[in-house]
Design a protein around this motif. Structure first.
Motif, PDB file in Angstrom:
ATOM      1  N   SER A 246      -3.851  -3.130  -6.370  1.00  0.00           N
ATOM      2  CA  SER A 246      -4.538  -3.263  -5.076  1.00  0.00           C
ATOM      3  C   SER A 246      -5.451  -2.064  -4.840  1.00  0.00           C
ATOM      4  CB  SER A 246      -3.529  -3.415  -3.930  1.00  0.00           C
ATOM      5  OG  SER A 246      -3.240  -4.779  -3.735  1.00  0.00           O
ATOM      6  N   TYR A 247      -5.033  -0.902  -5.298  1.00  0.00           N
ATOM      7  CA  TYR A 247      -5.925   0.270  -5.186  1.00  0.00           C
ATOM      8  C   TYR A 247      -7.195   0.051  -6.020  1.00  0.00           C
ATOM      9  CZ  TYR A 247      -8.099   4.718  -5.971  1.00  0.00           C
ATOM     10  OH  TYR A 247      -9.041   5.701  -6.067  1.00  0.00           O
ATOM     11  N   ILE A 248      -7.016  -0.428  -7.236  1.00  0.00           N
ATOM     12  CA  ILE A 248      -8.183  -0.626  -8.123  1.00  0.00           C
ATOM     13  C   ILE A 248      -9.169  -1.620  -7.485  1.00  0.00           C
ATOM     14  CG2 ILE A 248      -8.874  -1.629 -10.374  1.00  0.00           C
ATOM     15  CD1 ILE A 248      -6.232  -0.337 -11.493  1.00  0.00           C
ATOM     16  N   HIS A 249      -8.630  -2.658  -6.843  1.00  0.00           N
ATOM     17  CA  HIS A 249      -9.512  -3.684  -6.266  1.00  0.00           C
ATOM     18  C   HIS A 249     -10.109  -3.297  -4.920  1.00  0.00           C
ATOM     19  CE1 HIS A 249      -8.974  -6.673  -9.378  1.00  0.00           C
ATOM     20  NE2 HIS A 249      -7.679  -6.465  -9.359  1.00  0.00           N
ATOM     21  N   THR A 250      -9.451  -2.377  -4.193  1.00  0.00           N
ATOM     22  CA  THR A 250      -9.951  -2.067  -2.837  1.00  0.00           C
ATOM     23  C   THR A 250     -10.411  -0.625  -2.664  1.00  0.00           C
ATOM     24  OG1 THR A 250      -7.780  -1.349  -2.043  1.00  0.00           O
ATOM     25  CG2 THR A 250      -8.309  -3.700  -1.807  1.00  0.00           C
ATOM     26  N   LYS A 251      -9.909   0.262  -3.559  1.00  0.00           N
ATOM     27  CA  LYS A 251     -10.164   1.714  -3.439  1.00  0.00           C
ATOM     28  C   LYS A 251      -9.535   2.320  -2.188  1.00  0.00           C
ATOM     29  CE  LYS A 251     -12.270   2.073  -7.301  1.00  0.00           C
ATOM     30  NZ  LYS A 251     -11.290   1.820  -8.305  1.00  0.00           N
ATOM     31  N   GLU A 252      -8.537   1.642  -1.632  1.00  0.00           N
ATOM     32  CA  GLU A 252      -7.802   2.193  -0.482  1.00  0.00           C
ATOM     33  C   GLU A 252      -6.725   3.155  -1.000  1.00  0.00           C
ATOM     34  OE1 GLU A 252      -7.810   1.940   2.795  1.00  0.00           O
ATOM     35  OE2 GLU A 252      -9.243   0.318   3.159  1.00  0.00           O
ATOM     36  N   GLU A 253      -6.848   4.440  -0.681  1.00  0.00           N
ATOM     37  CA  GLU A 253      -5.923   5.478  -1.172  1.00  0.00           C
ATOM     38  C   GLU A 253      -4.463   5.161  -0.859  1.00  0.00           C
ATOM     39  OE1 GLU A 253      -8.252   7.924  -3.221  1.00  0.00           O
ATOM     40  OE2 GLU A 253      -6.155   8.520  -2.970  1.00  0.00           O
ATOM     41  N   LYS A 254      -4.237   4.510   0.286  1.00  0.00           N
ATOM     42  CA  LYS A 254      -2.837   4.276   0.696  1.00  0.00           C
ATOM     43  C   LYS A 254      -2.087   3.432  -0.354  1.00  0.00           C
ATOM     44  CE  LYS A 254      -4.236   0.398   3.604  1.00  0.00           C
ATOM     45  NZ  LYS A 254      -4.354  -0.169   4.945  1.00  0.00           N
ATOM     46  N   TYR A 255      -2.822   2.578  -1.060  1.00  0.00           N
ATOM     47  CA  TYR A 255      -2.142   1.766  -2.081  1.00  0.00           C
ATOM     48  C   TYR A 255      -1.805   2.607  -3.322  1.00  0.00           C
ATOM     49  CZ  TYR A 255      -3.823  -2.105   0.823  1.00  0.00           C
ATOM     50  OH  TYR A 255      -4.083  -2.950   1.868  1.00  0.00           O
ATOM     51  N   LEU A 256      -2.693   3.506  -3.669  1.00  0.00           N
ATOM     52  CA  LEU A 256      -2.393   4.397  -4.803  1.00  0.00           C
ATOM     53  C   LEU A 256      -1.201   5.291  -4.443  1.00  0.00           C
ATOM     54  CD1 LEU A 256      -3.147   5.389  -7.629  1.00  0.00           C
ATOM     55  CD2 LEU A 256      -4.791   6.961  -6.584  1.00  0.00           C
ATOM     56  N   ASP A 257      -1.193   5.803  -3.228  1.00  0.00           N
ATOM     57  CA  ASP A 257      -0.073   6.646  -2.776  1.00  0.00           C
ATOM     58  C   ASP A 257       1.240   5.874  -2.822  1.00  0.00           C
ATOM     59  OD1 ASP A 257      -1.710   8.800  -2.362  1.00  0.00           O
ATOM     60  OD2 ASP A 257      -1.935   8.481  -0.206  1.00  0.00           O
ATOM     61  N   THR A 258       1.184   4.595  -2.440  1.00  0.00           N
ATOM     62  CA  THR A 258       2.416   3.783  -2.462  1.00  0.00           C
ATOM     63  C   THR A 258       2.870   3.544  -3.899  1.00  0.00           C
ATOM     64  OG1 THR A 258       1.709   2.737  -0.413  1.00  0.00           O
ATOM     65  CG2 THR A 258       3.449   1.628  -1.631  1.00  0.00           C
ATOM     66  N   ALA A 259       1.917   3.257  -4.779  1.00  0.00           N
ATOM     67  CA  ALA A 259       2.270   3.086  -6.202  1.00  0.00           C
ATOM     68  C   ALA A 259       2.915   4.369  -6.737  1.00  0.00           C
ATOM     69  CB  ALA A 259       1.021   2.736  -7.016  1.00  0.00           C
ATOM     70  N   LYS A 260       2.375   5.513  -6.350  1.00  0.00           N
ATOM     71  CA  LYS A 260       2.924   6.793  -6.823  1.00  0.00           C
ATOM     72  C   LYS A 260       4.339   7.011  -6.276  1.00  0.00           C
ATOM     73  CE  LYS A 260      -0.050  10.332  -6.610  1.00  0.00           C
ATOM     74  NZ  LYS A 260      -1.200  11.116  -6.060  1.00  0.00           N
ATOM     75  N   LYS A 261       4.537   6.671  -5.014  1.00  0.00           N
ATOM     76  CA  LYS A 261       5.863   6.849  -4.404  1.00  0.00           C
ATOM     77  C   LYS A 261       6.915   6.003  -5.142  1.00  0.00           C
ATOM     78  CE  LYS A 261       6.959   5.222  -0.098  1.00  0.00           C
ATOM     79  NZ  LYS A 261       6.974   5.220   1.371  1.00  0.00           N
TER      80      LYS A 261
END
Ligand code: GLY
Length: 380
Positions: A246-261
């Motif tokens: 979802s981060y790759i498709h939207t560039k919304e940082e919150k999704y990358l942060d969630t994936a990292k968590k």
């Protein structure tokens, strides 16, 4: 840093890819007219008579991955046979369910993206439209399954797995220039971030929503994990990979942060067991059930996280992915000629289907190795 780690592991990556290619180029021919799920006495079974089976896209999807990597026509021929068998899924539209991304996006969708085939694009769009139709406008979620699940009404249920289905919606929006698909995907990702992922990075498999009142959670369910409040490892891996997508498709940082968590929680739990994923990270020590498929899915997500974080963070995620894949290869892969499957010790759920080869294990293990080989084809 990323390239250096890949370089340091190049001989293992190449040798593993060669073993994959050796086995898969044989089974691409011997299982051409089947859609395998598992093996029986070493031979692929065939689930093609049930085109609504959620796992039926993985075999053809795997063939497209290998075709893209090798240009061996045998892979393409088998992928096309798989698509023909899966076309039947559209004849019974009321049997289609939330898993159309798993079933069609990595199959017909991959075909279109790799070859430009317009009929395949059309089928992928139909699959996306059917996923859109599952959106509950009052409850604000995409409904999972149809009818009942083990006898229970599931009208208000969402599952974390669907984070892997919503990329078909991002794709459809881009294809037809209509943001509606993407907006529903974002709503789903926001809901999953709020209701499925817990503050410590563990994950609820099933969340029960009020069907009439928006954004209202009535409870959670154990689903395929050990118990309510536990953490089914494949569910966590769907979240890990799904949020980075979802981060790759939207560039919304919150999704990358969630994936990292979720990744941090996942990695911490692997350290306790020599990088071998158990079925549930919050279950009794005994009996010890593993799920190799959770590891293969998580490895794909970890590699994508590594590609998308800043320079000094890459090492941790990529090294974790490689340690995990090496553990899977050493402990769970079968490279013998008398066995059609590759990754052993997959598990369907905590209470059923324990320690068996399952086709998506082979799919994600291969996808991960191809990422390490440098493939930039993202099927999701
Ligand atoms: N999506 C169902 C499963 O992971 O078993």
């Amino acid at each position: 840093m990323y390239d250096k780690i890949i370089n340091d592991n190049k001989s293992w990556i190449d040798a593993t890819f060669d073993k994959l290619n050796k086995k898969l180029s044989r089974t691409a021919v011997s299982s051409r007219y089947k859609i395998p799920y598992t093996t029986v006495n070493g031979v692929h079974d065939d689930r093609s008579s049930r085109p609504d089976t959620w796992t039926n896209g993985f075999w053809g999807g795997l063939m497209w991955l290998m075709y893209n990597a090798t240009k061996n026509e045998d892979y393409k021929l088998t992928a096309l046979e798989s698509e023909k068998l899966m076309d039947k899924g559209f004849y019974e539209a009321d049997k289609l369910h939330h898993d159309v991304g798993f079933m069609y996006h990595i199959l017909d969708g991959a075909n279109y993206r790799l070859t430009g085939d317009k009929a395949a694009r059309n089928k992928d769009l139909l699959a996306a439209m059917s996923l859109m139709s599952r959106y509950n406008v009052e409850g604000n979620y995409i409904r999972s399954w149809n009818g009942k699940w083990y006898g229970e009404d599931n009208n208000g249920w969402t599952i974390i797995d669907c984070m892997m289905n919503i990329p078909i919606l991002y794709w459809a929006s881009e294809q037809i220039g209509d943001d509606r698909f993407k907006k529903i995907a974002i709503r789903y990702a926001d809901m999953a971030m709020r209701d499925h992922v817990r503050p410590d990075g563990s994950v609820n498999h099933i969340v029960v929503h009020d069907t009439e009142i928006p954004d209202t959670v009535l409870g959670t369910k154990a689903g395929q994990g050990y118990a309510v409040g536990s953490c089914w490892s494949r569910g966590a891996s769907w979240a890990l990979y799904g949020f980075v997508l979802s981060y790759i498709h939207t560039k919304e940082e919150k999704y990358l942060d969630t994936a990292k968590k979720v990744a941090h929680y996942f990695i911490s739990n692997l350290i306790a067991d020599d990088w071998k994923p158990v079925v549930d990270f919050r279950a009794p020590e005994e009996p010890k059930y593993y799920d190799s498929t959770a590891g293969a899915i998580a490895a794909c997500g970890l590699i994508e996280i590594a590609k998308n974080v800043s320079e000094y963070e890459k090492n941790m995620y990529l090294t974790a992915a490689i340690k995990l894949l090496k553990s899977l290869e050493e402990n769970f892969c079968n490279w013998e000629e008398n066995e059609d499957s590759i990754l052993q010790m997959g598990t369907e759920m905590y209470t059923n289907g324990i320690h068996m080869p399952i086709i998506y294990g082979d799919y994600f293990f291969t996808e991960a190795i191809l990422k390490l080989k440098g493939s930039d084809f993202l099927p999701w």
